[in-house]
Design a protein around this motif. Structure first.
Motif, mmCIF file in Angstrom:
data_model
loop_
_atom_site.group_PDB
_atom_site.id
_atom_site.type_symbol
_atom_site.label_atom_id
_atom_site.label_comp_id
_atom_site.label_asym_id
_atom_site.label_seq_id
_atom_site.Cartn_x
_atom_site.Cartn_y
_atom_site.Cartn_z
ATOM 1 N N PRO A 1 4.842 -7.878 -6.376
ATOM 2 C CA PRO A 1 4.219 -8.724 -5.117
ATOM 3 C C PRO A 1 5.404 -8.700 -3.927
ATOM 4 C CG PRO A 1 3.279 -9.653 -7.005
ATOM 5 C CD PRO A 1 4.523 -8.891 -7.511
ATOM 6 N N GLU A 2 6.693 -9.028 -4.415
ATOM 7 C CA GLU A 2 7.601 -9.304 -3.574
ATOM 8 C C GLU A 2 7.967 -7.813 -2.842
ATOM 9 O OE1 GLU A 2 12.392 -9.568 -3.867
ATOM 10 O OE2 GLU A 2 11.302 -9.217 -5.762
ATOM 11 N N LEU A 3 8.000 -6.738 -3.716
ATOM 12 C CA LEU A 3 8.434 -5.390 -3.137
ATOM 13 C C LEU A 3 7.483 -4.981 -2.462
ATOM 14 C CD1 LEU A 3 10.157 -4.090 -6.386
ATOM 15 C CD2 LEU A 3 11.303 -3.940 -3.780
ATOM 16 N N ASP A 4 6.339 -5.360 -2.988
ATOM 17 C CA ASP A 4 5.007 -4.717 -2.286
ATOM 18 C C ASP A 4 4.796 -5.232 -0.864
ATOM 19 O OD1 ASP A 4 3.321 -2.857 -2.394
ATOM 20 O OD2 ASP A 4 1.752 -3.654 -4.054
ATOM 21 N N LEU A 5 5.082 -6.320 -0.833
ATOM 22 C CA LEU A 5 4.908 -7.055 0.499
ATOM 23 C C LEU A 5 6.102 -6.496 1.526
ATOM 24 C CD1 LEU A 5 3.623 -8.932 2.442
ATOM 25 C CD2 LEU A 5 5.103 -10.913 1.568
ATOM 26 N N VAL A 6 7.076 -6.248 1.008
ATOM 27 C CA VAL A 6 8.419 -5.839 2.029
ATOM 28 C C VAL A 6 7.770 -4.306 2.400
ATOM 29 C CG1 VAL A 6 10.558 -4.590 2.055
ATOM 30 C CG2 VAL A 6 10.015 -6.813 1.118
ATOM 31 N N GLN A 7 7.437 -3.625 1.543
ATOM 32 C CA GLN A 7 6.802 -2.092 1.649
ATOM 33 C C GLN A 7 5.675 -2.157 2.646
ATOM 34 O OE1 GLN A 7 3.984 0.865 1.546
ATOM 35 N NE2 GLN A 7 3.712 -0.862 0.002
ATOM 36 N N LEU A 8 4.759 -2.986 2.517
ATOM 37 C CA LEU A 8 3.421 -3.056 3.177
ATOM 38 C C LEU A 8 3.702 -3.413 4.899
ATOM 39 C CD1 LEU A 8 0.930 -4.620 1.069
ATOM 40 C CD2 LEU A 8 0.666 -2.389 1.747
ATOM 41 N N SER A 9 4.637 -4.691 4.982
ATOM 42 C CA SER A 9 5.116 -5.117 6.162
ATOM 43 C C SER A 9 6.062 -3.950 6.856
ATOM 44 C CB SER A 9 5.908 -6.324 5.879
ATOM 45 O OG SER A 9 6.195 -6.720 7.232
ATOM 46 N N GLY A 10 6.958 -3.505 6.381
ATOM 47 C CA GLY A 10 7.723 -2.465 6.984
ATOM 48 C C GLY A 10 6.782 -1.298 7.141
ATOM 49 N N HIS A 11 5.954 -0.652 6.368
ATOM 50 C CA HIS A 11 5.239 0.511 6.702
ATOM 51 C C HIS A 11 4.406 0.062 7.983
ATOM 52 C CE1 HIS A 11 2.970 4.159 6.085
ATOM 53 N NE2 HIS A 11 1.980 3.463 6.102
ATOM 54 N N ALA A 12 3.873 -1.078 8.119
ATOM 55 C CA ALA A 12 2.864 -1.186 9.122
ATOM 56 C C ALA A 12 4.002 -1.424 10.318
ATOM 57 C CB ALA A 12 2.265 -2.849 8.926
ATOM 58 N N LEU A 13 4.986 -2.293 10.299
ATOM 59 C CA LEU A 13 5.755 -2.058 11.503
ATOM 60 C C LEU A 13 6.195 -0.763 12.060
ATOM 61 C CD1 LEU A 13 7.717 -3.629 13.657
ATOM 62 C CD2 LEU A 13 9.498 -3.723 11.923
ATOM 63 N N LYS A 14 6.476 0.126 11.107
ATOM 64 C CA LYS A 14 6.764 1.418 11.638
ATOM 65 C C LYS A 14 5.703 2.048 12.420
ATOM 66 C CE LYS A 14 5.866 5.268 9.254
ATOM 67 N NZ LYS A 14 5.747 6.248 8.240
ATOM 68 N N HIS A 15 4.371 1.894 12.094
ATOM 69 C CA HIS A 15 3.197 2.492 12.909
ATOM 70 C C HIS A 15 3.039 1.455 13.926
ATOM 71 C CE1 HIS A 15 2.145 5.207 10.039
ATOM 72 N NE2 HIS A 15 2.081 4.527 9.026
ATOM 73 N N ALA A 16 3.197 0.411 14.441
ATOM 74 C CA ALA A 16 3.162 -0.539 15.230
ATOM 75 C C ALA A 16 4.053 -0.076 16.385
ATOM 76 C CB ALA A 16 3.224 -1.931 14.853
ATOM 77 N N LEU A 17 5.239 0.246 16.095
ATOM 78 C CA LEU A 17 6.332 0.733 17.162
ATOM 79 C C LEU A 17 6.027 2.175 17.369
ATOM 80 C CD1 LEU A 17 9.578 -0.686 15.617
ATOM 81 C CD2 LEU A 17 8.135 -1.812 17.479
ATOM 82 N N ASN A 18 5.229 2.764 16.771
ATOM 83 C CA ASN A 18 5.014 4.122 17.044
ATOM 84 C C ASN A 18 3.559 4.500 17.824
ATOM 85 O OD1 ASN A 18 5.333 7.089 17.341
ATOM 86 N ND2 ASN A 18 5.310 7.447 15.362
ATOM 87 N N GLU A 19 2.529 4.922 16.893
ATOM 88 C CA GLU A 19 1.236 5.181 17.227
ATOM 89 C C GLU A 19 0.397 4.046 17.459
ATOM 90 O OE1 GLU A 19 1.263 6.427 12.986
ATOM 91 O OE2 GLU A 19 2.724 6.093 14.597
#
Length: 370
Positions: free
Chosen positions: A213-231
């Protein structure tokens, strides 16, 4: 006044938490058409359909809306089954022919958190092997099966298993901040060697390994941020985060998770996403692993952007080039607006992302003028 967007959110909340939808009056055909379009734009058409199916007959959409909606959901169900079969084949072959341990990201494990897993729209199958070298080894193995593998400049790769795209990720997610990116890679490689870095789940009878869960939340949050800043991001990604945190609340220790998110520059961004869930998606405070704090005005601004951009900005009319205007100009405008909106919660990530793009454009111009 209740708008189509308000109704869409109400139906989404009902489906997410498996509750009766709160709709008291019949809607016009025009309103249902708008809700249907918005649901597709946000990639939540299958989720919203589940809420609609619980409405009394007098409040159901007209047949001209309901029938194509039902067909769309049938296509989502078929895709879900195809992905399960493709994933079963890929993971069994990789584990039988190598010492690699595929870890499944996003998609199907997230879908399994929904009341009706087969109704979450999924794009491709995402697999992580712990580091770039292992990902490359998996690419070579897939190529030995006669499947062409395409690699992008960032060393991720994609191939097709029938009609299902499968992507190998060399990194857990990509940070645009150089020192943070190096630190993230080292931390992930170190964590992936530990026994508690992954866990086994069973999805539709198929045993799979997913991140802790710890690693997964980092991955989910980081992936969402990448998209939020882009498209941009839509409701589906924010629904994913809300459900993930709710389902894994007891396993997400605040003493571990908050410092980890802070170390990787994701704490304030994650707080913003969870505050969005509290405000708009029916997430409850008691479902969170720790109290979150976000500026209400920024949460409202995020909501306005979510409604406009939709899923990965694919149906965002604001940034479609007009006439002979170049697409790059529209894309740059969109990115700069996103950077300005979220710079308060991720200043280093937003700044490095915009500077990196500016450097890339300058390099392209210099190359063209040679």
């Amino acid at each position: 006044m209740t708008t189509s967007s308000d109704i869409l959110l109400s139906l989404t909340r009902a489906a997410l938490w498996d509750r009766e939808p709160q709709l008291d009056t019949a809607l016009t055909t025009s309103t249902w058409k708008d809700i249907y379009f918005q649901a597709i734009k946000q990639a939540v058409q299958g989720i919203v359909y589940d809420a609609i199916c619980r409405l009394p007959d007098a409040l159901m959409p007209p047949d001209e809306i309901l029938y194509p909606w039902k067909e769309e959901v049938g296509f989502i169900e078929t895709t879900h089954q195809q992905q399960l079969m493709a994933l079963a084949w890929v993971t069994s072959c990789i584990e039988a022919e190598s010492s690699l341990h595929p870890v499944i990201l996003k998609g199907l494990p997230l879908a399994d958190l929904y009341p009706v897993p087969a109704h979450r729209v999924s794009g491709d199958i995402d697999i992580f092997y712990g580091n770039a070298a292992a990902s490359l080894e998996a690419d070579h193995l897939v190529e030995s099966w006669g499947l062409p593998v395409q690699r992008d400049p960032l060393d991720d790769s994609i191939y097709m298993v029938g009609s299902v795209p499968v992507e190998h990720h060399s990194l857990l997610y990509r940070s645009h901040v150089p020192f943070r990116c190096r630190r993230l890679i080292s931390w992930v490689e170190r964590r992936m060697k530990e026994a508690d870095s992954t866990r086994e789940v069973v999805i539709n009878g198929l045993p799979l390994h997913v991140l802790s869960p710890e690693l997964d939340l980092v991955q989910l949050s980081g992936h969402a941020l990448k998209h939020a800043l882009n498209e941009g991001i839509g409701l589906r990604q924010l629904c994913d985060i809300a459900l993930f945190v709710s389902h894994n609340r007891e396993a997400l220790s605040p003493a571990l998770v908050r410092p980890t998110l802070k170390r990787h520059g994701l704490l304030r961004w994650t707080d913003l996403c969870l505050s969005y869930g509290l405000t708009y998606l029916g997430l409850q405070q008691e479902q969170l692993p720790y109290p979150v704090h976000a500026n209400p005005q920024l949460v409202a601004s995020m909501h306005e952007e979510v409604l406009h951009s939709g899923n990965f900005g694919l149906l965002d009319e604001r940034y479609r080039p007009k006439g002979n205007a170049p697409q790059k100009k529209a894309t740059a405008h969109r990115i700069m607006r996103n950077v300005w909106r979220y710079i308060r919660v991720c200043p280093q990530e937003a700044t490095c992302w915009s500077l990196g793009l500016a450097a890339l454009r300058l390099k392209e111009k210099v190359g063209l003028n040679r």
